[in-house]
Design a protein around this motif. Sequence first.
Motif: not given
Length: 1201
Positions: A153-169
């Motif tokens: 996350i520290k390397r990819e979010w939010p630019q390359h992993w915009p849906d991270m929070l949705k995936e976590m949910e």
Amino acid sequence: MYVELVVECAVHFTDLLLCYIPSSWTCLKAMAEPIRALCDELIKAVNVMMEAESSQTYRLEALKFIEEFKEKSPLCVECGLQLAEISQTAVVRHFGLQILEHVVKFKWNDMAPQEKLQLKNSTMGLLSDGTHPILQEECHVKDALSRIVVEMIKREWPQHWPDMLKEMEALTAMGDTQTELVMLVLLRLAEDVITFQTLPTQRRRDIQHTLTQNMDSIFTFLLGILQLHVNEYKKMKCIAGQELKAKAHWRVGVSALNTLAGYIDWVALVHITNDNCHLLEILCLLLSEPELQLEAAECLLIAISRKGKLEERKPFMVLFDEVAMNYILSAAQSAGGAALCNQSSGGIVERRYTFLKRLCQVLCALGSQICSLVGSDIEVQVPVNLDKYMEALFAFTTHPSQFLKSSTQMTWGNLFRHEILSKDPVVGQMAIKYLRAARINLVKTGFPSKNDCPGCEFSRVDFDSDEDFNCSFNSFKAQQGEAVRLACKIVPFEAFQIAKEWVQYQICTPIGTGNTTSVQWDAMTFFTESVFGQLFKILEKEKIPIDEGMELLQMVVHYETRDPLILSCVLTIISTLFPFVIHQPHFLPQVLFKIFPSITFELVEECKAHRSRAVKNLRRHACSSIIRICRDYSDFMLPCFDMMYEHVKRLFSNELLLTQMEKCALMEALILISNQFKDYNKQKAFLKEIMAPVTAQWLSEEMKSVLLDPVNFLAYVGADQVISDADTEDQMGINRSRVSFCVNTILGVVKRARWPANPVEAKAGGFVVSTTSDGAPIYRNPCAEHLQALLPNLFALIRTQNSLFLPENTNRLSKTFTRVYDIMDMEKNFALGIPQPLLDACDSSAYRNIAERMQGFFSSLYDNCFHVLGNAGPCMQQDFYAIEGLAEQIVGSAFTHLDSVPDHRLRPLVRLFMKQLVMSCPRDYYDSLLNPLLGPLFTYLLQRLNFRWQIVNQRTSLCAQEEDEAYEENVVTQEVVEEQLLRLVTREVMDLLSVTCITRKFPELSANKEEADDEEMVSMDSSQGIQMNTPSDELSELGKCLLQSEDIYMTLLTICFNSLSWKDTINCQRCASVLCWTLLKQVLDCNLLPDAVTWLYTSVLKGLQMHGQHEGCNAALTQLALLIYESLRPRYTELRFIMNQIPDIHVEALEQFDQKTIQSTVSKAGEKKKKEQFKRLIAGTVGVWPLFLLCLHCHLCSYCM
């Protein structure tokens, strides 16, 4: 077996590295067998490291193999994923996850996008179905898996992993296990980004900004998870056979609370107070759940402790509603009983006790909020349920735990001090309850080594030793004393009655055995002193209950006891109640006749040489009581002067009744009363009479020969004699007491003899000799003539004492007294910050043998000589300053042989004498007295401190090189003591320099300091911390005088700038913020040499190298460096050359900053930005000292010296 295994691992590892390097991820299936083989070797290596039977050699070999694999193998991802499979053991899985974390941390930027995606998908697969059920999975495996996700996350979010929070949910919908892992990921993300800041600044700002943008949804998500699983937990725990499901939901609830705690500390307050403080309402409800209450209390504490704008904190007042208060109060009551219900051990349930601590802190934080909000501009009214809040707080104040009782004292003080709350009737009623509770709390019980009260059990949890408990109790006692005094302002008459009842109770209670009664008396005495000391200040004269007070005083005076501890308490109460005597003067003789016998108190079985500590303390206390009364009520005591004088003469006639110190104390008391004669000739005659024995002895030929010659002095005091038995009678003790008595008497006269404070009375009494040019009276002291005759021998004694440290004189010490010049244990403990050990009052004397008594003699004599000189100026005025050749006498005595004087002996010279001399010396004597003294002194101190700190730095480097070698413990301890003493001496010197040169003018404080502090805390960027709210410092009159002497002034500048790189952060920060710029700006207009400017600037940078990691020092040094650069850069290009040498400096940014500095184009609005830019430019100096600057600094140091 293990050696063969390690060798086999190494061989296979090398073969696999050479033969199986995949060209792409598609090769993975074809390489399954070789990868499995490599994984087997890794598993064997891990087992070697974890097996208890493995030797250190085997473990190191296995570790080397594993580390080489992680650094060099291209198969890390494949092996890590295989080792992390659920079929492996927990240890192996944890190792596999560590490999994957290593890849993400150190190889992520070298991976192809497809490889990154594959690894991310594989990791998400581990989150979804790669772990055991929530109650079976090991905590360290969960933690390792969450760390991998956070690193991505520290390397990819939010630019390359915009849906991270949705995936976590989405993962949370898969079950309890995944939900807990998601909570761990979110918590770790907040810790890394906000708390620990373990990533580059720009990435941290990006992630923090994105978190802030999504905080509404994050909080809604977290609260939803918390409520869902808490409700399920409550439902399942009531159903038989569903215990495991309940525990799973409980585990998720705990994880959700921990995650909330990681966000509550820094998010905007609006997220915490949304929906009428719904979050706080949930947390209050959870206080009633024994398995969740601790985590809920910790969240609540973080939330309520938040600061910020008052209007944002106003919603916190919802916690004073009846429902919330009831939950808090009931939780405190239930946990209080449960904390002492450990069925297995009969002791404390630590989790419940920790919850009590957190809940207590919650109440204290609530108290801080209400004190800030009520009476502020946002118009918050006094809460309706204030009584319930105070009852809850009071429950902790009366708890057996010393920690809990102590934690509430600050809050009580704030409530009682509050302008509006203190007037509320509820607070008034609680103040009475508090005063009654203080009667119990002030009794010192609960030592961890004992079992005499319920508090002992809690003390064993909170304190390591009785000394720790004693130190904590003393702090608690001081805080409670302040709260008692504040409560007295609210209910003065009730406080009077409570104190009176307690005194009467103790007087009427028979004395028990042991120390129990004395502890009760000590507590009562402290309480009474706090109450009555306040009553006499706040009550009008006609409202003071004089009759009741006199009745109480008579009871105390007529009380008889032979216990020295209790009798000491009686003396304190008499001193406290003495103001009542002023209203009935006929009672004064009875008071004095009660005090005087304690001065000569003896127990039947005691003799002078072996008095117990309690008896010695009592006698000292009685002397102090007489002095205090004569000092504070000297005019009232004047009618009793003749009676006291005659009584003192009778005591003096018997040599065995009083020690020399006690004689000096009684003489001081008489001198204090004599100040009320208001007749110069009468007072002078009295002083001559009372000093006659000392004068005759001090000026005798025998004493002169002793004081002038170190050899004679050592023989006179017995320091050159060998004592075979340390407990034998001290034959030379009488000689030491004579010297001490003379010096102490001189000190007493210098401290106490004064002219009338009223100018009219002083003039009428013959104390005024002339006036100054502006009409101010010039006084003469009746003791001046007598003291002038004694000063030459005092200077001789000081010169002799300094000579004692010369090698030829230290060699004359007998083997019995070889250590008598060492620092006293009490001073050593103070220097090291070690609390004094608990002393048994019934123990023997403080100096247990002749060597310790000799050491005490030398220490006190040295200090007292400088006390005399320090007080001579304020006492004798022009009769001291105008002594012919005074500067030469001081240089020839106090300044002789200073190279041999140890640091702990140098401190009295600086602190007790020179500082006082500088502060009291009139302007007329600057040139004749201070300039001839301060010039040589500061020159010497500069050389000495430079040399000593150089030794410390070399020793530090040597220790770093030899850290693996055994170092003798006593050597290390001695070096620590020496280094700390050097710090104290350095601070004394800088304090003297500050008093000499600086006049401080402090700005007015902000109207709402708390809000100002909070606004600073909102910003997470430490680069904004260099703005300092420093006082406006100006050069003093003496400083201006010294400025006329270039040599002296340059010495002062050199000391200040050299001290920036000495290993003392306190001194560095003070010099950088107060001294350096104030002194330097006076000479900015002069034609400074380029080498001097270079040296000044590099001194500041070297200070940053040494202390830049400390925020306060960094701010002060950065500010100083900026001021120097702005002021001198336009004229000195050398500064730009130095800046170019700073490691990692941004050349373009430096060029822009340099041009703006030269052109002075920065507006006031851009000052803050300029400071931030400059701090970034010189950031490379912190912790790294370039070789170029080091060589330059050394060269310029020699130039400046």
